[in-house]
Design a protein around this motif. Structure first.
Motif, PDB file in Angstrom:
ATOM      1  N   ILE A 191       4.870   6.747 -18.442  1.00  0.00           N
ATOM      2  CA  ILE A 191       5.685   5.843 -19.266  1.00  0.00           C
ATOM      3  C   ILE A 191       6.711   5.107 -18.412  1.00  0.00           C
ATOM      4  N   LEU A 192       7.412   5.846 -17.543  1.00  0.00           N
ATOM      5  CA  LEU A 192       8.475   5.233 -16.730  1.00  0.00           C
ATOM      6  C   LEU A 192       7.921   4.346 -15.623  1.00  0.00           C
ATOM      7  N   ASN A 193       6.642   4.544 -15.252  1.00  0.00           N
ATOM      8  CA  ASN A 193       6.022   3.721 -14.214  1.00  0.00           C
ATOM      9  C   ASN A 193       5.007   2.732 -14.803  1.00  0.00           C
ATOM     10  N   ALA A 194       5.232   2.372 -16.053  1.00  0.00           N
ATOM     11  CA  ALA A 194       4.253   1.530 -16.755  1.00  0.00           C
ATOM     12  C   ALA A 194       4.155   0.125 -16.164  1.00  0.00           C
ATOM     13  N   THR A 195       5.250  -0.395 -15.591  1.00  0.00           N
ATOM     14  CA  THR A 195       5.231  -1.740 -15.014  1.00  0.00           C
ATOM     15  C   THR A 195       5.093  -1.654 -13.495  1.00  0.00           C
ATOM     16  N   PRO A 196       4.530  -2.676 -12.857  1.00  0.00           N
ATOM     17  CA  PRO A 196       4.408  -2.670 -11.389  1.00  0.00           C
ATOM     18  C   PRO A 196       5.759  -2.542 -10.696  1.00  0.00           C
ATOM     19  N   GLU A 197       6.791  -3.188 -11.269  1.00  0.00           N
ATOM     20  CA  GLU A 197       8.118  -3.120 -10.648  1.00  0.00           C
ATOM     21  C   GLU A 197       8.651  -1.688 -10.663  1.00  0.00           C
ATOM     22  N   ALA A 198       8.493  -0.998 -11.811  1.00  0.00           N
ATOM     23  CA  ALA A 198       8.976   0.378 -11.912  1.00  0.00           C
ATOM     24  C   ALA A 198       8.201   1.312 -10.984  1.00  0.00           C
ATOM     25  N   ALA A 199       6.867   1.116 -10.905  1.00  0.00           N
ATOM     26  CA  ALA A 199       6.043   1.959 -10.030  1.00  0.00           C
ATOM     27  C   ALA A 199       6.434   1.776  -8.569  1.00  0.00           C
ATOM     28  N   LYS A 200       6.703   0.530  -8.170  1.00  0.00           N
ATOM     29  CA  LYS A 200       7.099   0.269  -6.782  1.00  0.00           C
ATOM     30  C   LYS A 200       8.454   0.906  -6.479  1.00  0.00           C
ATOM     31  N   LEU A 201       9.403   0.796  -7.426  1.00  0.00           N
ATOM     32  CA  LEU A 201      10.718   1.382  -7.209  1.00  0.00           C
ATOM     33  C   LEU A 201      10.626   2.904  -7.080  1.00  0.00           C
ATOM     34  N   SER A 202       9.769   3.521  -7.896  1.00  0.00           N
ATOM     35  CA  SER A 202       9.570   4.978  -7.799  1.00  0.00           C
ATOM     36  C   SER A 202       9.012   5.365  -6.441  1.00  0.00           C
ATOM     37  N   ASN A 203       8.018   4.610  -5.971  1.00  0.00           N
ATOM     38  CA  ASN A 203       7.415   4.903  -4.662  1.00  0.00           C
ATOM     39  C   ASN A 203       8.419   4.714  -3.532  1.00  0.00           C
ATOM     40  N   ASP A 204       9.232   3.657  -3.632  1.00  0.00           N
ATOM     41  CA  ASP A 204      10.246   3.414  -2.598  1.00  0.00           C
ATOM     42  C   ASP A 204      11.286   4.528  -2.587  1.00  0.00           C
ATOM     43  N   PHE A 205      11.685   4.963  -3.770  1.00  0.00           N
ATOM     44  CA  PHE A 205      12.669   6.049  -3.866  1.00  0.00           C
ATOM     45  C   PHE A 205      12.097   7.328  -3.264  1.00  0.00           C
TER      46      PHE A 205
END
Length: 429
Positions: free
Chosen positions: A284-298
């Motif tokens: 749910i929290l990684n549903a958008t490409p922007e959110a998924a990228k931010l999670s991976n970067d973190f």
């Protein structure tokens, strides 16, 4: 062969010295940092000691000083052990090099005596002509030619070994002086530690006269921590629910768009999508490409995130601890002491998810994809909800407790609704 063994010894000494130097340098850096922190705490303690009324802050500073000083003493012990090992190795090396030098000199003396006895051209010719056959004469001639070169090389080996021996003796003397200085410093730290433990007993005795007031302060602190923890958990759940609704709305909007397109093209509307399995919090929290990228970067910066304050000492780490009143507490993050009015900064890029008021202080929650960081016990804010944040950007200033005089910030890190240990994520302070 003897010369080759001597070279191996020298190379081995250099390798061992390099490993020792690295370990010793790390220990020295840690000792210097501990000394700096102790000086800062001592300055704070002197300010509180000028107040005739004994405070919890005095006790907390004394405890922090005692812990740091005990760590410094242990650090010095490690340095002394390293030096003892190095001194032992250096002694062995000096003895080995001295033995090697004695043997080289003995061999060289034999060559000099042989050269002296055969220094005339007549003796050299007699040595060659006394051969049994031509081959032996040729070998004797070549031997005489190589003898001079070998003697020069042996002289070079002697000079090199003497130089290396001199270097190792100087290093040995330096290590012995350093060990002596460390032992002196350690003894001084032990004396100071004893004095501070006596001061701690005195402060505790004075504070015990106000036991009821202190317990109430502790209860108020725990009440505030518990409310802050609940507010953070509630804010994260609301964020997850909002992300779930946004995803459902995107799915409905896509279905409406597909139906409108089919109608415009005079086609049958596509069948409604089948109900899928319930998605995880991470999905749910990684549903958008922007959110998924931010999670991976973190996640990619795990172990390298900066601390939320530029200068601070860890009071309580992640997990369960027992306070001065014997009360067990659960800590979902890091409690960090810093300077009064110190700025608090974000540890990574993200977006301010919530700002919560907890009994007159603020907690800022920043979303980093599926990760959240929370900064509690802030006096003032420089950010607002929905604002984009960059790494090390100031988000507010720390609150100073007027009763204890402590300026502390509580930093928490969550993956979804699960609190994780900041130690695994923050860089070494």
């Amino acid at each position: 062969m003897k010369v080759f063994r001597a070279l191996l010894i020298i190379v081995g000494v250099f390798i061992a010295s390099g490993a020792f130097a690295q370990s010793s340098a790390e220990l020295k850096r840690r000792r210097d940092k501990l000394t700096q922190e102790l000086e800062q705490l001592n300055s704070e303690y002197q300010q509180t000691a000028s107040n005739k009324k004994v405070s919890i802050k005095q006790l907390n500073i004394l405890k922090a000083q005692i812990n740091l000083r005990e760590e410094k003493i242990l650090n010095i012990n490690s340095e002394v052990r390293n030096l003892d090992n190095q001194i032992s190795k250096s002694n062995n090396t000096v003895h080995t090099l001295q033995s090697q030098l004695d043997q080289l000199k003995k061999d060289y003396a034999g060559m000099v005596l042989f050269a002296y006895r055969n220094q005339s051209a007549y003796n050299k010719l007699m040595f060659v002509f006394a051969a049994k056959d031509f081959n032996q004469a040729y070998r004797r001639l070549k031997y005489l030619q190589q003898f001079g070169t070998y003697r020069e090389r042996q002289a070079g080996y002697i000079q090199g070994t003497q130089k290396e021996l001199h270097v190792k003796i100087n290093e040995l003397d330096k290590d012995k002086r350093e060990k002596s200085n460390l032992l002196t410093e350690q003894e001084k730290e032990k004396q100071t530690l004893g004095k501070q433990k006596n001061d701690q007993v005195r402060v505790i005795s004075d504070l015990s006269k106000h036991q009821g007031e202190l317990k109430q302060q502790q209860r108020d602190i725990q009440k505030k921590i518990a409310k802050t923890t609940r507010e953070i958990a509630s804010a994260i759940r609301k964020e997850i629910e909002a992300a779930r609704r946004e995803e459902e709305e995107r799915a409905r909007a896509a279905a409406r768009a597909a139906a409108a397109k089919a109608k415009a093209e005079n086609r049958e509307a596509p069948a409604a999508p089948k109900k899928t399995a319930v998605k995880t919090t991470s999905e749910i929290l990684n549903a958008t490409p922007e959110a998924a990228k931010l999670s991976n970067d973190f996640l990619g910066n795990r172990g390298r995130l900066p601390w939320p304050v530029t200068n601070g000492q860890l009071i309580h780490g992640f997990g369960t601890y027992t306070d001065s009143e014997g009360i067990r507490n659960d800590n979902n993050g890091y409690e960090i002491r810093t300077a009064n009015g110190a700025p608090v900064r974000a540890v990574f890029d993200g977006e301010v998810s919530r700002v919560v008021d907890v009994y007159g202080t603020y907690t800022v929650i920043i979303k980093h994809g599926e990760y959240f960081t929370a900064y509690s016990n802030l006096r003032s804010l420089t950010v607002s909800r929905g604002q984009k944040i960059s790494t090390k950007q100031t988000i507010g200033t720390v609150y100073t407790d007027p009763l204890s005089g402590d300026a502390t910030v509580i930093f928490s890190l969550y993956k979804g609704t699960t609190a994780v240990n900041p130690k695994l994520w923050l860089a070494d302070n």
